[in-house]
Design a protein around this motif. Structure first.
Motif, mmCIF file in Angstrom:
data_model
loop_
_atom_site.group_PDB
_atom_site.id
_atom_site.type_symbol
_atom_site.label_atom_id
_atom_site.label_comp_id
_atom_site.label_asym_id
_atom_site.label_seq_id
_atom_site.Cartn_x
_atom_site.Cartn_y
_atom_site.Cartn_z
ATOM 1 N N THR A 5 -11.586 32.147 29.309
ATOM 2 C CA THR A 5 -12.295 31.928 30.614
ATOM 3 C C THR A 5 -13.080 33.166 30.924
ATOM 4 O O THR A 5 -12.819 34.356 30.958
ATOM 5 C CB THR A 5 -11.346 31.750 31.627
ATOM 6 O OG1 THR A 5 -10.455 30.757 31.446
ATOM 7 C CG2 THR A 5 -11.911 31.606 32.972
ATOM 8 N N GLN A 6 -14.321 32.841 30.971
ATOM 9 C CA GLN A 6 -15.472 33.799 31.290
ATOM 10 C C GLN A 6 -15.543 34.310 32.615
ATOM 11 O O GLN A 6 -15.254 33.418 33.660
ATOM 12 C CB GLN A 6 -16.847 33.639 30.837
ATOM 13 C CG GLN A 6 -17.045 33.193 29.397
ATOM 14 C CD GLN A 6 -16.585 34.058 28.339
ATOM 15 O OE1 GLN A 6 -16.591 35.120 28.553
ATOM 16 N NE2 GLN A 6 -16.087 33.665 27.350
ATOM 17 N N PHE A 11 -27.084 33.704 38.371
ATOM 18 C CA PHE A 11 -28.528 33.837 37.916
ATOM 19 C C PHE A 11 -29.143 35.075 38.347
ATOM 20 O O PHE A 11 -28.730 35.642 39.438
ATOM 21 C CB PHE A 11 -29.421 32.744 38.445
ATOM 22 C CG PHE A 11 -29.062 31.537 37.723
ATOM 23 C CD1 PHE A 11 -29.578 31.283 36.346
ATOM 24 C CD2 PHE A 11 -28.562 30.449 38.360
ATOM 25 C CE1 PHE A 11 -29.333 30.028 35.654
ATOM 26 C CE2 PHE A 11 -28.106 29.445 37.600
ATOM 27 C CZ PHE A 11 -28.649 29.166 36.190
ATOM 28 N N ASN A 12 -30.282 35.689 37.599
ATOM 29 C CA ASN A 12 -30.718 36.970 38.115
ATOM 30 C C ASN A 12 -31.619 36.539 39.477
ATOM 31 O O ASN A 12 -32.369 35.657 39.454
ATOM 32 C CB ASN A 12 -31.671 37.380 37.038
ATOM 33 C CG ASN A 12 -30.968 37.568 35.742
ATOM 34 O OD1 ASN A 12 -29.828 37.974 35.637
ATOM 35 N ND2 ASN A 12 -31.728 37.499 34.625
ATOM 36 N N PHE A 126 -20.318 30.593 27.228
ATOM 37 C CA PHE A 126 -19.572 31.087 26.050
ATOM 38 C C PHE A 126 -18.344 30.112 26.043
ATOM 39 O O PHE A 126 -17.687 29.875 26.996
ATOM 40 C CB PHE A 126 -19.246 32.744 26.314
ATOM 41 C CG PHE A 126 -20.308 33.594 26.351
ATOM 42 C CD1 PHE A 126 -21.716 33.235 26.811
ATOM 43 C CD2 PHE A 126 -20.178 34.561 25.408
ATOM 44 C CE1 PHE A 126 -22.567 34.277 26.630
ATOM 45 C CE2 PHE A 126 -21.113 35.602 25.327
ATOM 46 C CZ PHE A 126 -22.313 35.217 25.710
ATOM 47 N N THR A 127 -17.806 30.185 24.780
ATOM 48 C CA THR A 127 -16.685 29.520 24.476
ATOM 49 C C THR A 127 -16.093 30.036 23.154
ATOM 50 O O THR A 127 -16.658 30.192 22.201
ATOM 51 C CB THR A 127 -16.667 27.880 24.483
ATOM 52 O OG1 THR A 127 -15.644 27.340 24.384
ATOM 53 C CG2 THR A 127 -17.439 27.375 23.016
ATOM 54 N N ASN A 151 -20.351 30.209 33.678
ATOM 55 C CA ASN A 151 -18.897 29.719 33.307
ATOM 56 C C ASN A 151 -18.756 28.465 32.990
ATOM 57 O O ASN A 151 -18.197 28.233 31.689
ATOM 58 C CB ASN A 151 -17.813 29.921 34.493
ATOM 59 C CG ASN A 151 -17.542 31.514 34.630
ATOM 60 O OD1 ASN A 151 -17.503 32.346 33.647
ATOM 61 N ND2 ASN A 151 -17.333 31.475 35.718
ATOM 62 N N GLU A 152 -19.176 27.268 33.498
ATOM 63 C CA GLU A 152 -18.977 26.099 33.159
ATOM 64 C C GLU A 152 -20.125 25.400 32.452
ATOM 65 O O GLU A 152 -21.350 25.687 33.100
ATOM 66 C CB GLU A 152 -18.571 25.237 34.296
ATOM 67 C CG GLU A 152 -17.227 25.773 34.865
ATOM 68 C CD GLU A 152 -15.996 25.607 33.894
ATOM 69 O OE1 GLU A 152 -16.068 24.571 33.103
ATOM 70 O OE2 GLU A 152 -15.190 26.628 34.205
ATOM 71 N N ILE A 153 -19.980 24.346 31.640
ATOM 72 C CA ILE A 153 -21.054 23.757 30.927
ATOM 73 C C ILE A 153 -21.663 22.799 31.731
ATOM 74 O O ILE A 153 -20.699 21.950 32.167
ATOM 75 C CB ILE A 153 -20.672 23.375 29.573
ATOM 76 C CG1 ILE A 153 -21.929 22.833 28.755
ATOM 77 C CG2 ILE A 153 -19.582 22.298 29.434
ATOM 78 C CD1 ILE A 153 -21.584 22.833 27.394
#
Length: 863
Positions: A5-6, A11-12, A126-127, A151-153
């Protein structure tokens, strides 16, 4: 594999430099740090924003100056200056980012340092990563390149960055065609950070997609050795790790479900136990499918029965599932209702000729093929209610003729089922251009492999329909032969193209299967489908080659059990003769086609070959390697090759190995692969061969023969003398073939009169000098190439007498010409065609040479 879990990422937040800084209210300013102060390109880009510009070695003196909102421009984000400024919370940009902003004249800033725009507008999830330091490093690089991380796709995610080819996020990305990249992708994109126009989402970066088995620990069990070696190579080439059942970290255990009936007791507890289908589907899709769709299920060994056993033993306990039993009972009931009269329950089926017949009773899900499964209920056609399967009959109540006919109908149905499987299970999916991963074969390859199957499929489908109609409406006076005769012409047209190119098609299929893992995986998946009966495409494609001989045997059996007084007896005889003539025509056509192919191969392998060698009427007959004993073609002692065709003799010089293997020049590098083996010397019309001389064997003379040549334009005859290099073809066989071919050209049946036998001394032939002459000739040519002056060393005036005779023009034993006559080229005599057919000289010997030249040529005495 568990997913990491990231931490929460956003967002910037971007703000234009034209706005006043909401935190300090100060005006913007640009500071060029380090070597950028001296770069003209960077300075010109900074001036486009119309803000104050300062320079500094480190930039630290401007960090505490709150009167300006300073943007620090650095040449490198891995320097000490960057670390110090980043710790101080300064706004940091790289030179590529500044150049990109200068195109619009608006300077943007973010809450994170941005070096370049290689990943601008790219959103990553990321995963699978477990090391926090690795995740932190990748996260920073993505942000430095202007990318964002979530975090989530979700729908707006553009890429998935995965450690291994497994997990829920991985399956989501595969399902919705989201590119799954490996960590090398981030590092490769960072390597292009100094390029202003570089992007991480171009086609050139697609090579960094996650490999099929990336970081999966795979165990292979139950496979044959040859197949296992191939699978192991695929695992390693696709990023996987081979391991054993002892490895508790194994992620997948792949079992051959056709041989392994139960899960190994020592399987790693966290590993996915899947069937071989999962492995081959992964290779075909270039991505691992969901393991839940391919989980291995244990099977009772008593339930593993062939389709033939399932069909013939319905009462065997555990022979099939209840669903299949109910389906079988329904089929029998329907078949009995459709039949002219109610038949008793079917006994066990009789023994079939081939296990391929089982294919007729298999559907896509393994069910038995019948009137209700997988195929249309009735034959195509208006009002035709004939079922598409043979009638269920009691073979014991049938006549011998009807039993053989029933076998013919069953084998025909099975054969059409095989062609249906090739068409629907293999050909049509390969023609689908929208398949995952793109087409596996191009249009030309598809046409080459499958292009000759549809005509055969079409004619046998119609023949099967007629045979089934006759089987379901059987009468004693039914004519089987008329059906075969009806389609004999179509069979003669449909089969030759397939048979002629079958070997080439098979070689191409093997080559593509070895070179393209996706195609090989597709064939493996198709092979395991019930329609294919666990037979490979090559095994299915050979059935058309075997079908006509099988039909011939069955028709012959039917003929034996048909009374001669019945009308069908004559029709069956005609049908049998027609099938045999079709097979003969196919074999002859195949031989002609192979001869044409050989002709093209020979033409392409001869340097400076005459184009007219390739002709529609010309056929290849034989080939021999010889050593020249005369000076007619290339030179005494040279190695030549004679290609015999049905009307010409092509004489070539075999090029030396030195010339064949030497490295090509840079200018001719593109022609290196087309180096030819032979060089053209002469194409001789066989009609110009007047005699073929077989030189008798002696102690010093072996495998020598001669040709007497004279064309219509030539006043003199030429004598070609060769010694055969021992090979697969013997001298006697070659000379017989040559004589027979020359006789055919001359339209004569006296083949033996073209061949005459003579002793070697009558033609002054000495083969003992050939090896010496050949060696000296090669040495002379080599010395000439290297610039050595060896003319005196190889002077013929100093040569031994035998060598002088060997390298001089071979004089005919039948007489000599005046000294003024030119002796260059071939040996010339006046009437060699009149050699005695007995091969022995008359009493008194040959005419002696004239002592003095005369103004008129003196004819030779006949032998």
């Amino acid at each position: 594999m568990a997913e990491l879990t990231q931490p929460s990422m956003v967002f910037n937040d971007v703000t234009s430099v034209s706005q006043v800084d909401t935190e300090s209210g100060a005006d913007p300013r640009i500071c060029l740090v380090g070597s950028l102060a001296d770069e003209v390109e960077t300075l010109e880009a900074a001036k486009k924003f119309n803000v104050p510009i300062v320079t500094s070695e480190t930039g630290l003196e401007y960090v505490s100056d709150l009167s300006y909102c300073t943007y620090f421009i650095l040449a490198d984000f891995e320097s000490d200056e960057f670390e110090e400024l980043n710790k101080a919370g300064a706004r940091l940009l790289g030179k590529p980012a500044l150049l990109k902003y200068s195109e619009t004249g608006v300077l943007m800033y973010t809450r994170r340092p941005v070096f370049c725009h290689v990943m601008k507008d790219i959103i990553i999830v990321f995963t699978g990563f477990r090391k926090k330091t690795e995740v932190s490093r990748l996260l920073k690089l993505v942000h430095y390149m202007g990318g964002s991380v979530k975090n989530e796709i979700k729908d707006n995610v553009t890429h998935l960055l995965a450690y291994a080819s497994t997990g829920e996020k991985y399956q989501y990305a595969v399902t919705f065609n989201i590119p799954v990249m490996g960590e090398d992708w981030v590092h490769a994109a960072w390597a292009h950070r100094d390029e202003a126009e570089a992007r991480a989402d171009t086609e050139t970066m697609a090579k960094y997609k996650l490999k099929v088995f990336q970081n999966l620990r795979i165990v292979l069990e139950g496979f044959p050795d040859e197949e296992k070696i191939q699978m192991e190579d695929l695992v390693q080439n696709n990023g996987g790790i081979l391991t054993t059942l002892d490895d508790q970290q194994a992620t997948h255990v792949v079992l051959e479900d056709q041989t392994v009936t139960e899960k190994p007791a020592d399987c790693p507890p966290r590993a996915h136990v899947v069937k071989a289908e999962w492995f081959w589907t992964s290779i075909q899709m270039e991505a691992c499918p969901d393991e839940k769709l391919h989980l291995f299920e244990e099977t009772n060994i008593s339930n593993i029965m062939s389709p033939r056993q399932m069909f013939s033993s319905p009462n065997t306990p555990g022979s099939r599932s209840r669903r299949r039993k109910r389906l079988r009972e329904t089929v029998q009931h329907l078949a009995q209702d459709d039949s002219p009269s109610t038949l008793p329950s079917a006994p066990p089926a009789s023994k079939r000729r081939s296990s391929v017949g089982d294919l007729a009773f298999l559907s896509a899900d393994g069910s038995l093929l019948d009137d209700t499964v997988s195929t249309p209920n009735r034959l195509a056609g208006s009002g035709d209610q004939t079922p598409l399967s043979p009638p269920l009959v009691d073979l014991r109540q049938l006549s011998a003729r009807q039993r053989v006919f029933h076998e013919l109908v069953k084998t025909e149905c099975n054969y059409v089922s095989i062609l249906d499987a090739v068409e629907k299970v293999i050909k049509l999916p390969l023609e689908n251009t929208s398949q995952p991963g793109g087409p596996m074969l191009d249009a030309q390859e598809l046409r080459y492999i499958f292009g000759n199957v549809p005509p055969i499929h079409e004619v046998h489908t119609r023949m099967r329909n007629d045979l089934l109609h006759l089987a379901h409406n059987w009468t004693d006076d039914a004519s089987i032969g008329e059906i075969i005769l009806k389609y004999s012409t179509d069979l003669e047209k449909a089969y030759p193209p397939f048979i002629n190119f079958f070997e080439n098609m098979k070689e191409m299929l093997q080559k593509i299967s070895m070179e393209r893992p996706r195609f090989h995986a597709f064939l493996k998946i198709a092979q395991n489908k019930p329609e294919c009966g666990r037979q490979s495409l090559q095994e299915l494609m050979i059935r058309p080659v075997q079908r006509l001989p099988s039909m011939s045997l069955l028709i012959n059996d039917i003929l034996k059990h048909t009374e001669k007084t019945t009308p069908d007896h004559a029709a069956l005889e005609q049908a049998l003769d027609k099938i045999k003539s079709v097979m003969t025509f196919i074999n002859d056509d195949k031989r002609k086609t192979e001869a044409k192919f050989k002709l093209f191969e020979i033409h392409n392998d001869i340097e400076m070959c005459p184009p007219n060698l390739v002709a529609s009427h010309r056929m290849y007959m034989s080939k021999v390697d010889v050593t020249e004993l005369s000076d007619c073609c290339s030179g005494r002692g040279d190695t030549l090759t004679l290609f015999l065709f049905n009307d010409v003799l092509e004489i070539c010089k075999k090029k030396s190995k030195y010339n064949s293997i030497k490295s090509p020049s840079r200018a001719n590098l593109h022609n290196f692969k087309t180096i030819k083996t032979y060089k053209h010397l002469e194409m001789m019309n066989l009609a110009h061969i007047k005699r073929i001389v077989d030189i008798r064997e002696t102690e010093d003379c072996h495998n020598v023969f001669a040709l007497v040549i004279r064309s219509n334009q030539e006043l003199k005859e030429r004598l070609f003398t060769f010694t055969l290099i021992q090979d697969d073809t013997t001298k006697s066989n070659f000379l017989k073939t040559l004589c027979r071919t020359v006789a055919n050209i001359a339209c004569r049946n006296d083949v033996e009169n073209f061949l005459v036998s003579m002793d070697p001394h009558l033609l002054d032939i000495e083969t003992s000098d050939v090896s010496l002459t050949n060696a000296l000739s090669k040495a002379l040519r080599f010395a000439t190439r290297t610039g050595r002056k060896v003319s005196r060393a190889f002077s013929f005036n100093k040569s031994p007498s035998k060598l002088k005779r060997a390298v001089s023009t071979v004089m005919s034993p039948f007489g000599t010409l005046p000294q003024q006559s030119s002796m260059r080229g071939a040996t010339s005599v006046n009437n060699l065609a009149d050699l005695s057919l007995s091969g022995t000289p008359p009493t008194g010997g040959f005419a002696q040479p004239m002592a003095t030249p005369t103004s008129r040529r003196r004819p030779l005495k006949h032998v």
